[in-house]
Design an enzyme around this catalytic site. Structure first.
Site, PDB file in Angstrom:
ATOM      1  N   ASP A  85       0.853  -1.179   0.000  1.00 56.50           N
ATOM      2  CA  ASP A  85       0.000   0.000   0.000  1.00 56.50           C
ATOM      3  C   ASP A  85       0.891   1.231   0.000  1.00 56.50           C
ATOM      4  O   ASP A  85       2.030   1.197   0.471  1.00 56.50           O
ATOM      5  CB  ASP A  85      -0.906  -0.013   1.234  1.00 56.50           C
ATOM      6  CG  ASP A  85      -2.006   1.031   1.166  1.00 56.50           C
ATOM      7  OD1 ASP A  85      -2.117   1.696   0.132  1.00 56.50           O
ATOM      8  OD2 ASP A  85      -2.743   1.158   2.151  1.00 56.50           O
ATOM      9  N   ASP A 133      -8.038  -7.479   1.175  1.00 56.64           N
ATOM     10  CA  ASP A 133      -7.138  -7.543   2.325  1.00 56.64           C
ATOM     11  C   ASP A 133      -7.881  -7.054   3.542  1.00 56.64           C
ATOM     12  O   ASP A 133      -8.812  -6.249   3.432  1.00 56.64           O
ATOM     13  CB  ASP A 133      -5.884  -6.687   2.100  1.00 56.64           C
ATOM     14  CG  ASP A 133      -6.123  -5.229   2.473  1.00 56.64           C
ATOM     15  OD1 ASP A 133      -5.813  -4.842   3.619  1.00 56.64           O
ATOM     16  OD2 ASP A 133      -6.635  -4.470   1.626  1.00 56.64           O
ATOM     17  N   CYS A 141     -11.997 -29.132   9.545  1.00 55.14           N
ATOM     18  CA  CYS A 141     -10.957 -28.182   9.142  1.00 55.14           C
ATOM     19  C   CYS A 141      -9.630 -28.911   8.980  1.00 55.14           C
ATOM     20  O   CYS A 141      -9.252 -29.731   9.817  1.00 55.14           O
ATOM     21  CB  CYS A 141     -10.823 -27.067  10.177  1.00 55.14           C
ATOM     22  SG  CYS A 141      -9.512 -25.875   9.807  1.00 55.14           S
ATOM     23  N   CYS A 197      -6.576 -27.478   8.936  1.00 54.86           N
ATOM     24  CA  CYS A 197      -5.425 -26.682   9.373  1.00 54.86           C
ATOM     25  C   CYS A 197      -4.624 -27.413  10.446  1.00 54.86           C
ATOM     26  O   CYS A 197      -5.113 -28.339  11.105  1.00 54.86           O
ATOM     27  CB  CYS A 197      -5.866 -25.307   9.875  1.00 54.86           C
ATOM     28  SG  CYS A 197      -6.481 -25.259  11.572  1.00 54.86           S
ATOM     29  N   CYS A 248      -6.327 -27.308  14.059  1.00 55.74           N
ATOM     30  CA  CYS A 248      -7.459 -28.213  14.265  1.00 55.74           C
ATOM     31  C   CYS A 248      -7.040 -29.673  14.217  1.00 55.74           C
ATOM     32  O   CYS A 248      -7.710 -30.539  14.793  1.00 55.74           O
ATOM     33  CB  CYS A 248      -8.540 -27.939  13.228  1.00 55.74           C
ATOM     34  SG  CYS A 248      -9.445 -26.395  13.527  1.00 55.74           S
ATOM     35  N   HIS A 268      -5.198 -21.034  12.174  1.00 58.38           N
ATOM     36  CA  HIS A 268      -6.565 -21.461  11.838  1.00 58.38           C
ATOM     37  C   HIS A 268      -7.296 -20.402  11.009  1.00 58.38           C
ATOM     38  O   HIS A 268      -7.911 -20.731   9.988  1.00 58.38           O
ATOM     39  CB  HIS A 268      -7.379 -21.765  13.095  1.00 58.38           C
ATOM     40  CG  HIS A 268      -8.833 -21.974  12.781  1.00 58.38           C
ATOM     41  ND1 HIS A 268      -9.319 -23.152  12.259  1.00 58.38           N
ATOM     42  CD2 HIS A 268      -9.891 -21.118  12.858  1.00 58.38           C
ATOM     43  CE1 HIS A 268     -10.622 -23.028  12.037  1.00 58.38           C
ATOM     44  NE2 HIS A 268     -10.997 -21.812  12.392  1.00 58.38           N
TER      45      HIS A 268
END
Length: 377
Positions: A91, A264, A302, A304, A307, A333
């Site tokens: 940015d 974002d 999930c 991830c 998890c 997560h």
């Protein structure tokens, strides 16, 4: 940079795309976690990548103030400095001069502001913004914009739009490296005529992509959605469109339907550090007592790392104990959730079933709300 539209949705303006950069190809719609200071807070670059992150956002304003763009350039650029092999978007710093500086003075040449770190005075103009981003070596750079504060009058916003376009033109002239893509930022507050004026003015200059800025600063959700829908209509179909600072899973799904390609927001990472976890049925606040002896993961299906290895009870214990590991596991997560959500959206567009996906997404949340499970901070 090259952008290709691979498939279009028949029930909305959503599209599946590929954004090709020198550090890799990004599938769109895409979400960019915020790595303001050259770091996605609480996780390593490897952990972010394993969670599905393809592109990271860093910030010109912050890296200019500390440690300095010249130092980063001497050390091989931001990719090497932070050990991130994938694409980076920076940015320009225009929003931060509004949100972080207690005192700023705007002129046709740029913004004079005081650092939020030590109160020192600095100047950021189009040439400086481009110099900093060139030194950082970002794959996608942004023009310097003047973000009008929430509730600004039509007269103020009109001046802001004209200044933003003037700076955008100067940023194009200061562009030295064609390997870096340059996006123009549409401003205009919540005024439809100003959004049209800004979008058409920037479109005439011919940028590599276009960002919709100046939103998610306190306006009503309905007004924000209408502003995004209107602005998107004035931007070219063949260019990527990036909605800055937005947002929630619901925001993303609705904006994708309007033809937005990139997003974002600090929400998944900041929320993780504050104990707010995202699931398919809504938000889960891990500090709540109901999870004290809950041996199940955050979400049963999930994939991830968190998890796969830890229970809600353990994550609650870490959070209440103020263990640093809590922020790391929660962030892994949430990043996975956002990455997986965008992957599911892309798959739905590919199979032309986005309307069905959207219906199911909201149905799970309604069911959860009926059961009294939806929580808030």
């Amino acid at each position: 940079m090259e952008f290709r539209v691979v498939r279009k949705c028949s029930s909305s303006k959503a599209r599946l795309g590929e954004l090709v950069t020198s550090h890799g190809t990004i599938e769109t719609p895409a979400f960019m976690p915020v790595g303001t200071l050259g770091s996605v807070k609480a996780v390593t670059p490897e952990q972010a990548g394993e969670a599905g992150v393809e592109i990271i956002l860093a910030n010109t304003y912050h890296l200019y103030l500390r440690p300095g763009h010249a130092l980063i350039e001497r050390l091989g650029g931001l990719h090497r400095f932070m050990n991130w092999p994938g694409p980076i978007l920076t940015d320009s710093g225009g929003f931060q001069t509004l949100s972080l500086s207690k005192l700023r003075t705007i002129s046709p040449e740029g913004v004079t502001f005081r650092s939020h770190l030590d109160g020192s005075t600095h100047f950021l103009g189009p040439a400086k913004a481009m110099e900093i981003q060139r030194s950082l070596g970002a794959d996608i750079t942004m023009t310097l914009d003047e973000c009008a504060p929430a509730g600004a009058s039509h007269e103020y916003v009109k001046t802001s739009v004209k200044l933003t376009q003037q700076w955008a033109r100067l940023c194009l002239k200061e562009r030295k490296d064609d390997s870096q893509a340059l996006f123009g930022i549409v401003q205009g507050g919540i005024y439809p005529d100003m959004r049209e004026l800004s979008a058409l003015g920037l479109r005439s200059l011919g940028f590599d992509g276009y960002a919709i800025g100046g939103l998610a600063i306190g306006e009503d959700t309905r007004i924000r959605e209408e502003t995004v829908r209107l602005t998107r209509e004035f931007l070219p179909e063949e260019k990527p469109v990036y909605l800055m600072g937005v947002g929630t899973p619901e925001d993303i799904i609705e904006s994708v339907k309007m033809g937005v390609d990139m997003f974002d927001c600090v929400l998944p990472t900041r929320g993780a550090r504050n104990g707010m976890l995202f699931t398919k049925t809504g938000k889960l606040i891990i500090k709540n007592s109901r999870y004290a002896e809950d041996d199940s993961p955050i979400e049963e299906d999930c994939g991830c790392y968190t998890c796969s290895h830890f229970s809600r009870a353990y994550l609650r214990h870490l959070y209440l104990s103020r263990e640093m590991l809590a922020g790391t596991l929660n962030t892994i997560h949430n990043l996975y959730y956002y990455s997986h959500l965008l992957s599911e959206i892309r798959q739905a567009i590919q199979e032309d079933r986005l309307a069905e996906f959207s219906h199911d997404f909201y149905a799970r949340r309604v069911e959860n709300r009926d059961q009294g499970e939806v929580e808030s901070l």
